[in-house]
Each structure stands twice: as structure tokens, then as C-alpha cells.
Design a protein around this motif. Structure first.
Motif, mmCIF file in Angstrom:
data_model
loop_
_atom_site.group_PDB
_atom_site.id
_atom_site.type_symbol
_atom_site.label_atom_id
_atom_site.label_comp_id
_atom_site.label_asym_id
_atom_site.label_seq_id
_atom_site.Cartn_x
_atom_site.Cartn_y
_atom_site.Cartn_z
ATOM 1 N N ILE A 94 0.848 -1.208 0.000
ATOM 2 C CA ILE A 94 0.000 0.000 0.000
ATOM 3 C C ILE A 94 0.878 1.251 0.000
ATOM 4 O O ILE A 94 0.634 2.207 -0.747
ATOM 5 C CB ILE A 94 -0.946 0.025 1.228
ATOM 6 N N ALA A 95 1.916 1.236 0.825
ATOM 7 C CA ALA A 95 2.780 2.418 0.927
ATOM 8 C C ALA A 95 3.455 2.701 -0.405
ATOM 9 O O ALA A 95 3.600 3.865 -0.802
ATOM 10 C CB ALA A 95 3.820 2.227 2.031
ATOM 11 N N SER A 96 3.839 1.656 -1.138
ATOM 12 C CA SER A 96 4.455 1.969 -2.436
ATOM 13 C C SER A 96 3.410 2.389 -3.461
ATOM 14 O O SER A 96 3.675 3.295 -4.257
ATOM 15 C CB SER A 96 5.378 0.864 -2.981
ATOM 16 N N ALA A 97 2.223 1.773 -3.401
ATOM 17 C CA ALA A 97 1.160 2.204 -4.328
ATOM 18 C C ALA A 97 0.815 3.677 -4.126
ATOM 19 O O ALA A 97 0.515 4.390 -5.073
ATOM 20 C CB ALA A 97 -0.085 1.337 -4.138
ATOM 21 N N ARG A 98 0.867 4.131 -2.889
ATOM 22 C CA ARG A 98 0.497 5.525 -2.600
ATOM 23 C C ARG A 98 1.668 6.495 -2.730
ATOM 24 O O ARG A 98 1.514 7.691 -2.486
ATOM 25 C CB ARG A 98 -0.074 5.619 -1.171
ATOM 26 N N GLY A 99 2.822 5.939 -3.063
ATOM 27 C CA GLY A 99 3.993 6.812 -3.224
ATOM 28 C C GLY A 99 4.617 7.227 -1.902
ATOM 29 O O GLY A 99 5.460 8.121 -1.858
ATOM 30 N N LEU A 146 6.450 5.250 -0.153
ATOM 31 C CA LEU A 146 7.773 4.625 -0.169
ATOM 32 C C LEU A 146 8.277 4.647 -1.608
ATOM 33 O O LEU A 146 7.571 4.204 -2.515
ATOM 34 C CB LEU A 146 7.694 3.150 0.267
ATOM 35 N N SER A 147 9.475 5.138 -1.802
ATOM 36 C CA SER A 147 10.076 5.112 -3.143
ATOM 37 C C SER A 147 10.547 3.681 -3.402
ATOM 38 O O SER A 147 10.701 2.890 -2.465
ATOM 39 C CB SER A 147 11.272 6.059 -3.178
ATOM 40 N N PRO A 148 10.804 3.334 -4.677
ATOM 41 C CA PRO A 148 11.311 1.989 -4.958
ATOM 42 C C PRO A 148 12.573 1.679 -4.138
ATOM 43 O O PRO A 148 12.738 0.558 -3.652
ATOM 44 C CB PRO A 148 11.598 2.023 -6.465
ATOM 45 N N ALA A 149 13.435 2.658 -3.974
ATOM 46 C CA ALA A 149 14.669 2.404 -3.220
ATOM 47 C C ALA A 149 14.367 2.144 -1.742
ATOM 48 O O ALA A 149 14.949 1.257 -1.112
ATOM 49 C CB ALA A 149 15.618 3.592 -3.363
ATOM 50 N N VAL A 195 14.868 -1.353 0.743
ATOM 51 C CA VAL A 195 15.490 -1.418 2.072
ATOM 52 C C VAL A 195 14.559 -2.137 3.060
ATOM 53 O O VAL A 195 14.970 -3.035 3.802
ATOM 54 C CB VAL A 195 15.839 0.002 2.585
ATOM 55 N N TYR A 196 13.279 -1.743 3.036
ATOM 56 C CA TYR A 196 12.317 -2.396 3.937
ATOM 57 C C TYR A 196 12.230 -3.893 3.659
ATOM 58 O O TYR A 196 12.183 -4.715 4.575
ATOM 59 C CB TYR A 196 10.923 -1.766 3.789
ATOM 60 N N LEU A 197 12.202 -4.246 2.382
ATOM 61 C CA LEU A 197 12.083 -5.668 2.048
ATOM 62 C C LEU A 197 13.321 -6.447 2.473
ATOM 63 O O LEU A 197 13.215 -7.570 2.973
ATOM 64 C CB LEU A 197 11.851 -5.841 0.545
ATOM 65 N N ASP A 198 14.489 -5.845 2.277
ATOM 66 C CA ASP A 198 15.713 -6.518 2.731
ATOM 67 C C ASP A 198 15.648 -6.746 4.240
ATOM 68 O O ASP A 198 16.027 -7.802 4.741
ATOM 69 C CB ASP A 198 16.954 -5.683 2.379
ATOM 70 N N ASP A 199 15.138 -5.749 4.959
ATOM 71 C CA ASP A 199 15.031 -5.887 6.419
ATOM 72 C C ASP A 199 13.990 -6.948 6.799
ATOM 73 O O ASP A 199 14.170 -7.685 7.756
ATOM 74 C CB ASP A 199 14.671 -4.538 7.053
ATOM 75 N N LEU A 200 12.907 -6.986 6.032
ATOM 76 C CA LEU A 200 11.863 -7.976 6.324
ATOM 77 C C LEU A 200 12.388 -9.392 6.085
ATOM 78 O O LEU A 200 12.021 -10.332 6.793
ATOM 79 C CB LEU A 200 10.634 -7.679 5.445
ATOM 80 N N ARG A 201 13.279 -9.513 5.110
ATOM 81 C CA ARG A 201 13.843 -10.842 4.817
ATOM 82 C C ARG A 201 14.767 -11.336 5.924
ATOM 83 O O ARG A 201 15.114 -12.521 5.947
ATOM 84 C CB ARG A 201 14.605 -10.806 3.481
#
Ligand code: F6R
Length: 366
Positions: free
Chosen positions: A174-179, A181-184, A188-194
Motif C-alpha cells: 500500500i505504501a508503495s502504491a500511494r507513493g 515509499l520510493s522503490p529504493a 530497504v524495507y524488504l531486505d530488512d523484512l527478509r
């Protein structure tokens, strides 16, 4: 029957790293996009301005966590309520509100009643659910399946961390769809979630240490669990696990509320479990001062702390060290320690862990 584990609950605790990894793999595309569940579009989320989360018990704690994450990262106003309260109040909800139901079984009477009400008001219903084909799933417009496999232990464990992961993934999409969170930033968030599945695995590998702590503190009449912000729901969930399976009274509290009452309980025989891992978060210092208040009254402090935090070891009777992960995602890691702590306290008390007295796996009557 329990694949080599002494109980279903212990087996299900151990399944968590694999389940969390599988959810990440399934919901993140090879291009690093977090996929939205069918039935919900980016366009819909761009226009959305209110979310209401309803659920019961452990699923309610997942909803509290989801609210904190979503309001922090998506800019949408998010509320959460117990389904049994929601259905009897007048929440002034309009058709523009997305209602999210969280339920392992998908058959909880109050949760179902809540979504039926919300549907009558014209709201869209999204559910986070573990049982495909359950009533909640059938009555929802869109679904995120937690895909944990059957949860047999009455006390919910793997469904909880999977619900948290569902909220984390949903929030990022949702945060990326709404802008927001930028792709970059998303990367970072996804790397942390992993980092989370391995961190949960690391906590589980410390079960012998956690067992000793659980056995040491199992015999008192009561215990207190304190946390703040993202780990306030963790404190509530840790206390609930303890109550359910060890029959020891336990209370989860927002640490900042301690002075407003529960501090009167503290003496040398009260175990106080303090969840204090958010070292980058502004609430870390606040947690530390709450812990010092417990120490000054001779409470028995059991801290859940980030690896390398030697300050906490000085203040505490016992410390469970967990790998440091991003603060927002730490509740999934921390709760694994509390599940095991409750488990070994219950084992020392000789209760029927998989089928605690008076409880049903799915509460289909009000
Ligand atoms: C706690 C527990 C219950 C359930 C609650 C909701 O360990 O299992 O508190 O979380 O009854 O059940 P579901 O998620 O099936 O709606």
C-alpha cells in the motif's frame, strides 16, 4: 503425531521460520514488487483514507500491530477493535472504509458478525485468514491466506506471526502504491523484512536457555509483560500465551501506563517480562527507564533484548537475546521468545498444553 515434537504447539512454533520465508517468496515478485491480493488494486489504495481492523484474541493483537505499521507507513487512518466490541458500538463507518478481518479459523462468531454488519454499511471486506473456504474467506471481497497449514495447538502461534507478516507485506504494497515509499526505500524495507525468518529461527534455537528461564519463574501467582509501540501488542500476546497454557495470571501492559496502576503490584516475587529491543526507536530509552523503575522496586526482570545490548543485562535477572532486526519488524522475532517462555512455564506446571482447559480452538458462538 507431532512429527517428533512433544506437542503440536512446539511443532507449530518451530514451523514459523519456514512459513514466514514462504510468505515472503510468494508475495514479493522477482522484480521486488510486493503483490497486492486479488480484488484490491493500487488505484483503490491510492484513494482510500480509512481502514478498520476487527478480530479477537491473538488475531486482535495482530490487528494492533497491523494498525501501527499501516498508519506509520501508508498515511491512511487506521483503527482497530475487538470484534465483540465493534459489533455493539456505533463506529460511524462509511462505504469508503476498508474493513480488515483477521482470523486464523475464519469461523469466529464475533468476527463474522462484524464483517456482515460492515457489508450492510457498504464497506469492502478484506480478510487475513488461515483457512481457505472458511466463512470469513467466503464473505470477503479479497483475502490474504496465511497458509500456515492446520494449526492444531489451541494457543495460536504460527498463525500469529503469519498474520503479522501479512500486515507487513500489505503495508509495504500500500505504501508503495500511494507513493509513500520510493522503490529504493521499499527495497530497504524488504531486505530488512527478509531478515525476520532467520532471526525467528535463531530465537527458537535458544529454547534451552528460554526453558531454564521459564522454569525458574513458573511458580508465582502472576506476571507482568511490558512493551511499547510496536511491541505493546507483543506484551499483550506474551501475557495471553502465558495465561492460556500455564494458567498463571499474566497481564500485558503498555510500559508507559505502569505508573498509572500496575506499579503497585511490583515486589521481589513478581516476574516482569520487558520487551526492549527497539534500540533505534525513540521508545527504547523510555523502556529503559521503565525497567529501572521495576528494578528499583526489586521486581524480577526478564528482558527480551537485542544482541549486544549489555546495558540490559546489568539491569535484569535474566535476558533473552534476540537478533536485532528493523524495529517495525521486531514483534515477529520477539514473540517467538515469549511463545517459548510461556510454553516452558506451562510444561513446568504440568498443564495440557495443546488443549488447555475451558478453551476451544474456534469460538463459533458468541
Ligand atoms: C489465542 C487464541 C485465541 C484466538 C481467537 C481468534 O491463542 O487462539 O485468542 O486467537 O479465538 O480466533 P480466530 O483467529 O480463529 O478468529
Amino acid at each position: 503425531e507431532h512429527s517428533g515434537f512433544e506437542t503440536f504447539m512446539l511443532k507449530e512454533i518451530h514451523e514459523q521460520p519456514r512459513i514466514l520465508r514462504a510468505l515472503l517468496e510468494k508475495h514479493v515478485s522477482s522484480e521486488g514488487q510486493v503483490l497486492l491480493p486479488d480484488g484490491l488494486s493500487s488505484d483503490y489504495f491510492r484513494k482510500l483514507n480509512r481502514i478498520m481492523i476487527v478480530s479477537c484474541g491473538t488475531a486482535y493483537h495482530a490487528g494492533m500491530y497491523g494498525k501501527l505499521l499501516m498508519e506509520n507507513l501508508t498515511g491512511i487512518a487506521v483503527e482497530t477493535d475487538l470484534a465483540s466490541e465493534f459489533r455493539y458500538r456505533d463506529p460511524k463507518i462509511d462505504p469508503g472504509t476498508l474493513v480488515i478481518a483477521v482470523s486464523q479459523s475464519g469461523e469466529t462468531a464475533d468476527t463474522l458478525a462484524s464483517i456482515r454488519m460492515a457489508k450492510d454499511w457498504g464497506c469492502r471486506i478484506f480478510s487475513i485468514c488461515n483457512v481457505e473456504g472458511s466463512s470469513v474467506v467466503r464473505e470477503s471481497d479479497a483475502v490474504f491466506l496465511t497458509e500456515c497449514g492446520p494449526e492444531i495447538g489451541v494457543a495460536s502461534t504460527k498463525a500469529y506471526t503469519a498474520q503479522q507478516m501479512a500486515f507487513a507485506l500489505l503495508t509495504l504494497s500500500i505504501a508503495s502504491a500511494r507513493g509513500n515509499l520510493s522503490p529504493a526505500e521499499l527495497k530497504v524495507y524488504l531486505d530488512d523484512l527478509r531478515d525476520v525468518p532467520d532471526a525467528v529461527h535463531y530465537v527458537i534455537r535458544q529454547k534451552e536457555l528460554i526453558q531454564k528461564i521459564g522454569e525458574k519463574h513458573h511458580d508465582g501467582p502472576s506476571s507482568l509483560y511490558l512493551g511499547r509501540r510496536f511491541n505493546y501488542p507483543t506484551a499483550l500476546e506474551g501475557a495471553l500465551k502465558n495465561k492460556e497454557i500455564s494458567y498463571q495470571h499474566a497481564e500485558g501492559y503498555a510500559a508507559g501506563e505502569m505508573k498509572h496502576g500496575p506499579i503497585a503490584l511490583i515486589n521481589e516475587s513478581l516476574p516482569v517480562v520487558c520487551i526492549c529491543t527497539q534500540t533505534a526507536d525513540e521508545v527504547y530509552e523510555k523502556m529503559l527507564s521503565n525497567i529501572k523503575e521495576v528494578e528499583a522496586r526489586n521486581g524480577r526482570i526478564i528482558a527480551v533484548a537485542s544482541e549486544g545490548d549489555s546495558e540490559l543485562a546489568k539491569l535484569s535477572d535474566d535476558v533473552i537475546y534476540v537478533p536485532a532486526v528493523r524495529d517495525e519488524f521486531s514483534p515477529m522475532v520477539n514473540v517467538a521468545a515469549l511463545q517459548l517462555l510461556a510454553y516452558y512455564a506451562a510444561r513446568a506446571r504440568g498443564t495440557d498444553i495443546d488443549k488447555p482447559r475451558n478453551l476451544a480452538k474456534s469460538v463459533t458462538v458468541e
